[in-house]
Design a protein around this motif. Structure first.
Motif, mmCIF file in Angstrom:
data_model
loop_
_atom_site.group_PDB
_atom_site.id
_atom_site.type_symbol
_atom_site.label_atom_id
_atom_site.label_comp_id
_atom_site.label_asym_id
_atom_site.label_seq_id
_atom_site.Cartn_x
_atom_site.Cartn_y
_atom_site.Cartn_z
ATOM 1 N N UNK A 186 82.406 38.998 83.496
ATOM 2 C CA UNK A 186 82.670 37.722 84.469
ATOM 3 C C UNK A 186 81.752 37.036 84.472
ATOM 4 N N UNK A 187 80.539 37.261 84.940
ATOM 5 C CA UNK A 187 79.058 36.486 85.121
ATOM 6 C C UNK A 187 78.986 35.993 84.255
ATOM 7 N N UNK A 188 79.051 34.656 83.509
ATOM 8 C CA UNK A 188 78.662 34.688 81.882
ATOM 9 C C UNK A 188 76.864 33.577 82.525
ATOM 10 N N UNK A 189 75.857 33.180 81.147
ATOM 11 C CA UNK A 189 74.726 32.411 81.309
ATOM 12 C C UNK A 189 73.801 32.822 80.388
ATOM 13 N N UNK A 190 72.718 32.078 80.729
ATOM 14 C CA UNK A 190 71.582 32.247 79.594
ATOM 15 C C UNK A 190 70.751 32.198 80.498
ATOM 16 N N UNK A 191 69.451 33.539 80.162
ATOM 17 C CA UNK A 191 67.997 33.502 80.273
ATOM 18 C C UNK A 191 67.119 32.948 79.675
ATOM 19 N N UNK A 192 66.629 31.807 79.591
ATOM 20 C CA UNK A 192 65.721 31.672 78.159
ATOM 21 C C UNK A 192 64.395 32.685 78.081
ATOM 22 N N UNK A 193 64.130 32.726 77.473
ATOM 23 C CA UNK A 193 63.728 33.330 76.894
ATOM 24 C C UNK A 193 63.507 35.507 76.793
ATOM 25 N N UNK A 194 64.438 35.454 77.622
ATOM 26 C CA UNK A 194 65.032 36.630 77.859
ATOM 27 C C UNK A 194 65.109 37.591 76.668
ATOM 28 N N UNK A 195 65.544 36.801 75.918
ATOM 29 C CA UNK A 195 65.835 37.907 74.109
ATOM 30 C C UNK A 195 64.575 38.100 73.797
ATOM 31 N N UNK A 196 63.114 37.598 74.220
ATOM 32 C CA UNK A 196 62.238 37.506 73.046
ATOM 33 C C UNK A 196 61.295 38.579 74.552
ATOM 34 N N UNK A 197 61.096 38.791 75.947
ATOM 35 C CA UNK A 197 60.649 39.637 76.549
ATOM 36 C C UNK A 197 61.810 40.719 76.442
ATOM 37 N N UNK A 198 62.833 40.854 75.759
ATOM 38 C CA UNK A 198 63.225 42.006 76.182
ATOM 39 C C UNK A 198 63.255 42.900 74.503
ATOM 40 N N UNK A 199 63.013 42.271 73.739
ATOM 41 C CA UNK A 199 62.114 42.590 72.708
ATOM 42 C C UNK A 199 61.205 43.350 72.420
ATOM 43 N N UNK A 200 60.463 42.523 73.026
ATOM 44 C CA UNK A 200 58.517 42.958 73.480
ATOM 45 C C UNK A 200 58.760 44.058 74.124
#
Ligand code: UDP
Length: 234
Positions: free
Chosen positions: A38-52
């Motif tokens: 229901x709530x959508x957004x972007x967390x800039x750099x999250x993909x990099x953090x979660x991958x590492x």
């Protein structure tokens, strides 16, 4: 290794085939969702953090005897993983009362639990991942008894390992979600371990260092994700 056709696009990750039938590439996105999309957004750099962070957690857990799908980091946002068939279960471990458990049970967030709780949810977005128990799992055929026994054993072990690991970094492991998959007939840990899937509270201040900053509009989201990664990378 090259990405071939995209197999699946989820809320936070894309999964690609590779030339190796038994290997996939996971590509972590910055997209964030909450409350069942229901709530959508972007967390800039999250993909990099979660991958590492996931890579660091999987390597650490492998060293301590937990089999995982992780093979190696390929780039800031991509990891090579074993091609598992995901069991349709979300395995939630709770050490401290928070989130949906607090609402469901009417117990204040932050209350320490007398014992660790393991919950199963049926992994099904359309149904909103309903909570289920072992009887549901066997009756519906989501997994067999041996698989469930292994999942439970690993989940409790992972909790002990991760509690100690985070405490050394000044972090209280409140709760988290795991997913497991089948690889060559065996249960192994899959998916991700990140501030999206764990509740992490700073020991000294109680500050929330996880996706609740996004869910509850607490601010400082990007910097907090980075802070967790920094503490892990020392
Ligand atoms: N969780 C998750 N994915 C889900 C549901 C929960 O990663 O689809 C994680 C969540 O981040 C928290 C733990 O599992 O660390 C327990 O979540 P809870 O059941 O309290 O649900 P929420 O409050 O997140 O809706």
């Amino acid at each position: 290794m090259q990405k071939l056709e995209m197999l699946y696009e989820g809320k936070a990750k894309k999964v690609f085939k590779t030339v190796e039938e038994k290997l996939y590439i996971v590509d972590y996105k910055d997209d964030a969702t909450a409350f069942n999309g229901v709530k959508k957004g972007t967390i800039v750099g999250k993909g990099v953090v979660n991958n590492k962070m996931s890579a660091a957690m999987f390597l650490m857990l492998e060293e301590k005897g937990i089999p995982t799908h992780f093979v190696k980091l390929l780039s800031d946002r991509e990891s090579l993983v074993k091609a598992v068939k995901i069991l349709p279960l979300e395995v939630i471990i709770r050490n401290v009362v928070a989130g949906s458990f607090s609402k469901r049970m009417g117990i204040e967030e932050g209350t320490e639990l007398k014992e660790t709780i393991l919950e199963f949810c049926y992994k099904n977005d359309e149904l909103g991942d309903p909570i289920i128990n072992d009887y549901h799992i066997y009756a519906v055929g989501l997994a067999d008894r041996e698989q469930v026994a292994t999942v439970k054993e690993y989940a409790f072990k992972i909790n002990e390992i991760m509690k100690a690991y985070f405490l050394e970094r000044g972090i209280r492991l409140v709760d988290f979600k795991l997913e497991f998959g089948l690889y060559e007939g065996k249960v192994i840990l899959a998916d991700e371990i990140s501030p999206d899937t764990c509740r992490l509270w700073d020991v000294a201040t109680g500050k929330k260092l996880d996706k609740d900053r996004f869910r509850r509009d607490l601010g400082d989201v990007e910097a907090t994700y980075q802070e967790v990664l920094n503490r892990i990378q020392g």
